[in-house]
Scaffold this active site. Structure first.
Site, mmCIF file in Angstrom:
data_model
loop_
_atom_site.group_PDB
_atom_site.id
_atom_site.type_symbol
_atom_site.label_atom_id
_atom_site.label_comp_id
_atom_site.label_asym_id
_atom_site.label_seq_id
_atom_site.Cartn_x
_atom_site.Cartn_y
_atom_site.Cartn_z
ATOM 1 C CB ALA A 74 -74.282 -3.409 77.341
ATOM 2 C CB THR A 75 -78.693 -1.546 73.803
ATOM 3 O OG1 THR A 75 -77.605 -1.624 73.053
ATOM 4 C CG2 THR A 75 -79.137 -0.126 73.384
ATOM 5 C CG ASN A 154 -66.799 -3.251 70.460
ATOM 6 O OD1 ASN A 154 -67.159 -1.742 70.835
ATOM 7 N ND2 ASN A 154 -68.444 -3.447 69.078
ATOM 8 C CD GLN A 182 -67.342 -7.235 73.326
ATOM 9 O OE1 GLN A 182 -66.552 -8.972 74.139
ATOM 10 N NE2 GLN A 182 -68.108 -6.610 72.667
ATOM 11 C CB SER A 202 -74.269 -7.315 77.645
ATOM 12 O OG SER A 202 -75.755 -6.142 77.070
ATOM 13 C CB ALA A 203 -76.445 -11.956 80.721
ATOM 14 C CG HIS A 204 -75.795 -11.128 74.618
ATOM 15 N ND1 HIS A 204 -75.070 -10.850 73.604
ATOM 16 C CD2 HIS A 204 -76.230 -9.475 75.168
ATOM 17 C CE1 HIS A 204 -74.388 -9.703 72.757
ATOM 18 N NE2 HIS A 204 -75.258 -9.160 74.150
ATOM 19 C CB THR A 243 -93.060 -7.069 85.179
ATOM 20 O OG1 THR A 243 -94.426 -7.084 85.718
ATOM 21 C CG2 THR A 243 -92.637 -8.342 85.848
ATOM 22 C CB CYS A 328 -74.025 -3.045 65.969
ATOM 23 S SG CYS A 328 -72.916 -2.810 66.353
HETATM 24 N N1 PLP Z 1 -71.175 -1.579 74.163
HETATM 25 C C1 PLP Z 1 -70.285 -2.573 73.865
HETATM 26 C C2 PLP Z 1 -68.787 -2.049 74.362
HETATM 27 C C3 PLP Z 1 -70.920 -3.802 73.109
HETATM 28 O O1 PLP Z 1 -70.558 -5.236 72.493
HETATM 29 C C4 PLP Z 1 -71.451 -3.974 72.642
HETATM 30 C C5 PLP Z 1 -72.062 -5.403 72.145
HETATM 31 O O2 PLP Z 1 -71.764 -5.568 70.983
HETATM 32 C C6 PLP Z 1 -73.099 -3.287 73.251
HETATM 33 C C7 PLP Z 1 -72.642 -1.994 74.698
HETATM 34 C C8 PLP Z 1 -74.816 -3.670 73.753
HETATM 35 O O3 PLP Z 1 -75.302 -4.778 73.992
HETATM 36 P P1 PLP Z 1 -76.696 -4.548 73.995
HETATM 37 O O4 PLP Z 1 -76.625 -5.111 72.865
HETATM 38 O O5 PLP Z 1 -76.610 -6.516 74.978
HETATM 39 O O6 PLP Z 1 -77.460 -4.173 74.166
#
Ligand code: PLP
Length: 377
Positions: A74-75, A154, A182, A202-204, A243, A328
Site C-alpha cells: 500500500a505504501t 486503521n 484496512q 496490501s496483501a498482508h 521484475t 507504524c
Molecule cells: N494504509 C493503511 C490504512 C494501513 O493500515 C497501512 C499499514 O498499516 C498502510 C497504508 C501501509 O501498508 P504497507 O505497510 O503494507 O505498505
C-alpha cells in the site's frame, strides 16, 4: 487451558493463510520464471500466474483485470497514486484534499507534494471520526485535482461515507483516491458502485504475504492518468518497472479469492467476537472511540478508565499481542494523530489500546483475556 499467545493485532498484519502459502511455494521452486521472458515456458507459466492473480484481485473489487497494477504494497501504491496523479494533472490545478486521519503514507506523501507546489487541504473528522461530505463541498474547486480519503481507519475502524464523497468529487471532475488497505477483505468493496477512481491495497492485511500489493486505476469514464515514479523495463503497462514478484503476486491473488469467498463468514465471526469483547471491556470501564460510526467488524479502539496503555501492555504482554495505535505510529513517540483529530485528550489517548481481531481468533481467547484483566484489577 488455552495457549496464552493471543494475537489481536490483525490491522498490523495477519498470518498467511495455509492455502495462500501452498499456492505460492511452487513459484519459488520449480516455477521460477520471469513473467517478462516471452521466449520460453518458464516465462509463460509465470505470466499465466500473474494474469490469474490480476483476475482474482479484480473480482474482489469488481473492476477489470487491466485496471490492477501490482506494487510492493500500500505504501508504494499510495506514493505512485498521489505523486503520479499530481504530475499528470498539475497543469490543470494544484490542489489536493485529504484528511488529518489518513495513514502516514498518505500524510507524508502529501507533505512531499507540498514541497513540489501542491496546496493540500487537511480536513478534520467529527468526534466520531467521520469526514462530513459537506466539508469537502466547502473546499473543493476546479483547481482540485485529487481527493484522498481513507476508506476505513486503521486505528478506529471507522468507515467513511465514500459513495457520498465520490458524488461531490466527480461533480467537479476531480479524482477520488481511497486507501482501502484496512477495508479489503473485511467489508465488500465494489469500486464501481462506490465511485472510487484509484485505490490501494496490501496483501498482508488479508492473510496474504508481506511486500506485495496493488493499485486499482480506473480505465474509463473517466480514464485516470498516473505518471510513473519508477523507470526501467516498462512492466505493468509502463507504470511500475521492475521484475514482478511472482510468488507474492500468486499469494495476493489467492488471498483475494479466499477473502472474497469467506467475506460474510469472517464478517459475522469477527463482528460476534468484537461485540463480546466490547461488552466486557465496557464493564471493566472505558469508552470505544468512534462507537456510533459505521466501523469495521474487527476493530476496537478502547480508552480505559483504569489502565494507562503502558500498564495494560505490561499486564498482558506475556499472553497478548495488541497495539497502542497503528504499528507504524507505535514506533514513534507521541499520541495518535487519529485520536487527536477526533478530539480525544492526550491523557485519554495514553490510555487507549487497539484490538484488531481476525478470522483465527476465538471466543475462548476473549474469555481468557477478560479473566486476566479481571484478576487483581
Ligand atoms: N494504509 C493503511 C490504512 C494501513 O493500515 C497501512 C499499514 O498499516 C498502510 C497504508 C501501509 O501498508 P504497507 O505497510 O503494507 O505498505
Amino acid at each position: 487451558m488455552i495457549k496464552p499467545n493471543i494475537y489481536m493485532d490483525n490491522n498490523s498484519t495477519t498470518k498467511v493463510d495455509d492455502l495462500v502459502l501452498e499456492a505460492m511455494l511452487p513459484y519459488f521452486t520449480e516455477k521460477y520464471g520471469n513473467s517478462s521472458s516471452k521466449q520460453h515456458s518458464f516465462g509463460w507459466i509465470a505470466e499465466e500466474a500473474v494474469n490469474k492473480s490480476r483476475n482474482q484481485v479484480a473480482a474482489l473489487l469488481n473492476c477489470e483485470a487491466e485496471e490492477i497494477i501490482f506494487t510492493s504494497g500500500a505504501t508504494e501504491s499510495i506514493n505512485m497514486a498521489l505523486i503520479g496523479i499530481f504530475n499528470a494533472y498539475k497543469t490543470k490545478g494544484n490542489e489536493i484534499i485529504t484528511t488529518t486521519t489518513e495513514h502516514p503514507a498518505v500524510l507524508a506523501t502529501c507533505k512531499h507534494l507540498e514541497n513540489e507546489g501542491a496546496i493540500v487541504h487537511y480536513l478534520n473528522p467529527d468526534k466520531n471520526g467521520i469526514i462530513n461530505p459537506e466539508l469537502i463541498k466547502s473546499v473543493i474547486s476546479d483547481k482540485t485535482i485529487l481527493v484522498c480519503i481513507i476508506l476505513a481507519n486503521n486505528e478506529t475502524g471507522v468507515i467513511q461515507p465514500i459513495y457520498e464523497i465520490s458524488k461531490i468529487v466527480h461533480s467537479l471532475n476531480s479524482i477520488l483516491f481511497s486507501d482501502a488497505t484496512q477495508a479489503i477483505g473485511k467489508i465488500p468493496i465494489d469500486v464501481k458502485a462506490l465511485g472510487i477512481d484509484v485505490l490501494c491495497l496490501s496483501a498482508h492485511k488479508f492473510y496474504g504475504p508481506k511486500g506485495i500489493g496493488a493499485i486499482y486505476k480506473r480505465r474509463k469514464n473517466p480514464r485516470v492518468a498516473i505518471k510513473p515514479i519508477m523507470f526501467g523495463g516498462g512492466q505493468e503497462n509502463d507504470l511500475r518497472s521492475g521484475t514482478l514478484n511472482i510468488p507474492g503476486i500468486v499469494g495476493l491473488g489467492q488471498a483475494a479469492e479466499i477473502v472474497k469467498n469467506e467475506m460474510s463468514l469472517n464478517y459475522d465471526k469477527t463482528n460476534y467476537l468484537r461485540e463480546n469483547l466490547e461488552k466486557e471491556l465496557l464493564i471493566l470501564g472505558g469508552k470505544i472511540n468512534g462507537k456510533s460510526s459505521q466501523r469495521l467488524p474487527n476493530t476496537i479502539s478502547f480508552t480505559f478508565n483504569n489502565f494507562t496503555a503502558e500498564k495494560f501492555i505490561k499486564k498482558t504482554k506475556s499472553f497478548l499481542a495488541v497495539s497502542t495505535g497503528s504499528a507504524c505510529a507505535s514506533t514513534k513517540q507521541g499520541i495518535s494523530h487519529v485520536l487527536k483529530a477526533m478530539g480525544v485528550s492526550e491523557e485519554e489517548a495514553k490510555s487507549t489500546i487497539r484490538f484488531s481481531l481476525g478470522k483465527n481468533n476465538t471466543i475462548e481467547e476473549i474469555n481468557y483475556l477478560i479473566e486476566q484483566l479481571n484478576a487483581e484489577n
